[in-house]
Enzyme design. Structure first.
Site, PDB file in Angstrom:
ATOM      1  N   TYR A  28     -15.705  43.768   4.896  1.00 28.67           N
ATOM      2  CA  TYR A  28     -15.865  43.485   3.475  1.00 28.67           C
ATOM      3  C   TYR A  28     -14.744  42.546   3.056  1.00 28.67           C
ATOM      4  O   TYR A  28     -13.587  42.738   3.423  1.00 28.67           O
ATOM      5  CB  TYR A  28     -15.781  44.787   2.675  1.00 28.67           C
ATOM      6  N   GLU A  88     -17.762  37.753  -3.533  1.00 31.49           N
ATOM      7  CA  GLU A  88     -17.827  38.869  -2.589  1.00 31.49           C
ATOM      8  C   GLU A  88     -18.667  38.503  -1.372  1.00 31.49           C
ATOM      9  O   GLU A  88     -19.772  37.985  -1.515  1.00 31.49           O
ATOM     10  CB  GLU A  88     -18.440  40.090  -3.286  1.00 31.49           C
TER      11      GLU A  88
END
Ligand code: GDP
Ligand code: MN
Length: 387
Positions: A108, A196
């Site tokens: 992530y 993101e």
């Protein structure tokens, strides 16, 4: 403004951030030539502005041409419901067709603005592929936060801190460094408010690849990026918000039933507090601006009346530049021309207030005119059952 995954990835590709090969289509018949071009397996991904598409059935890994065809046909046009779309879901009008990646690890990575510290924060985790909120709740120690002072910029120690936290090999650490050295300037250049990559994957051949991309641009900066503003798709915009923008009104749609017309953003926020204090819910935020004209008021009025959920209207104006008599004329004109039947509470104070109140009182319209905020709350309390 949120970008679609395919738009964000096209921008990534331009600056050399590695993304899988792929293309966006809006009809199943466009798929066949892509199967030849990209090979199998493929991933078919719904392009909607919401996360959680994988869990909602909007991302499918397919191994044969017929599976690909079936997935594309099924996803195109579906109402995709995810944790972020609400119950009605979002209509899928485009799908991205991408080379299926052989994934060994899902990481992530995101960049955000830390407003308290006026810095950029880079967040990394080894637990990619799932919602970061879940990771934060379950195993907060697996979230790495690196603060970057924008005046100093991205430094070697930031990169090492991340690579160490993610337990990357020397080879992957270098790849991450190279990726961030493109991603950080990307974030700054495009005035992003959020970016993101979840997951950022390690492929079976040991490369880092951005398999997903969520980019939010600060809408206030769009005048600097006309090429990004042009990416907005009409289907993604709330029709009332789009109309408001076109006529120059600062309007945000909310879920309640009390429509509001207010001058000044601060007073508009306070007005929404007042409505909630009275036990009701605002249907919108609308700042007609300090110098708004009677014409602007009329436009705002029409906008609110075209929202089916609005059951009553609360006008809260402090007449400074916008004088109360001009406001009153705007209200009367709009009420007459729209054949208004909804209850309207007007709280007016400031320049030419007596003249304004006289115009309203003599208009023959059924308006509730109040002069203090306390009176306004009392009147709103009477309206709260209109929900
Ligand atoms: P989101 O659910 O909206 O965040 O959509 P993502 O693009 O993140 O896709 C969801 C999940 O699908 C990812 O976390 C991956 O596990 C999986 N996925 C996406 N692309 C591929 C791919 O090319 N190969 C494989 N094996 N899995 C993929
Ligand atoms: Mn994702």
């Amino acid at each position: 403004m949120h970008l679609h995954e395919y738009q964000a990835k096209a921008l990534f590709r331009e600056v050399g951030i590695p993304v899988p090969d792929g293309q966006v289509i809006d009809e199943p018949r466009q798929l066949l030539p892509l199967i030849d071009e990209l090979g199998l397996p493929l991933v078919i991904k719904a392009q909607v502005l919401a996360g959680g598409r994988g869990k909602g059935g909007g991302v499918r890994l397919v191994r044969t041409a017929s599976e690909a065809q079936a997935a594309a046909t099924e996803i195109l046009g579906m109402e995709l419901v995810t944790a972020q779309t609400g119950d009605q879901g979002k209509t899928v009008r485009k799908v991205m067709v991408e080379q299926g990646i052989d994934i060994t690890r899902e990481l992530y990575l995101s960049l955000l603005i830390d407003r308290d510290r006026a810095e950029i924060v880079i967040i990394g985790s080894q637990d990619g592929g799932m919602a970061i909120e879940e990771v934060a709740a379950r195993s907060p120690e697996r979230i790495i936060r690196v603060q970057v002072n924008p005046l100093i910029g991205l430094q070697g120690y930031h990169l090492r801190q991340l690579a160490f936290g993610l337990e990357l090999s020397p080879q992957l650490s270098r790849e991450l460094a190279s990726l961030l050295q493109k991603l950080y300037p990307f974030f700054m250049t495009y005035d992003c408010s959020q970016l993101e990559i979840n997951p950022l994957v390690v492929t079976s051949t040991g490369q880092l690849l951005a398999v997903d991309a969520k980019v939010e641009i600060d809408s206030n900066s769009l005048y600097r990026h006309p090429e990004l503003a042009a990416l907005a798709e009409p289907d993604d915009q709330d029709p009332l918000e789009a109309e408001a923008r076109a006529i120059g009104l600062n309007y945000i749609r909310l879920d309640g039933t009390i429509g509001t017309i207010v001058n000044g953003a601060g007073l508009a926020m306070a007005t929404m507090d007042l409505i909630k204090q009275a036990g009701a819910e605002p249907a919108n935020f609308l700042d007609v601006g300090g110098g708004a004209s009677a014409e602007m008021i009329e436009k705002g009025f029409r906008l609110l009346l075209s929202d089916q959920r609005v059951r009553a209207i609360f006008i809260n104006i402090f007449g400074g530049i916008l004088r109360c008599d001009a406001l009153a004329r705007g209200v009367v004109q709009a009420a007459r021309s729209t054949g208004l039947t909804l209850p309207v509470i007007v709280r007016m104070e400031g320049t030419n207030v007596d003249e304004g109140r006289r115009i309203l009182a003599e208009s023959g319209l059924t308006l509730t005119i109040v002069s203090t905020l306390t009176d306004a709350v009392r009147e709103l309390t009477n309206l709260k059952d209109l929900q």
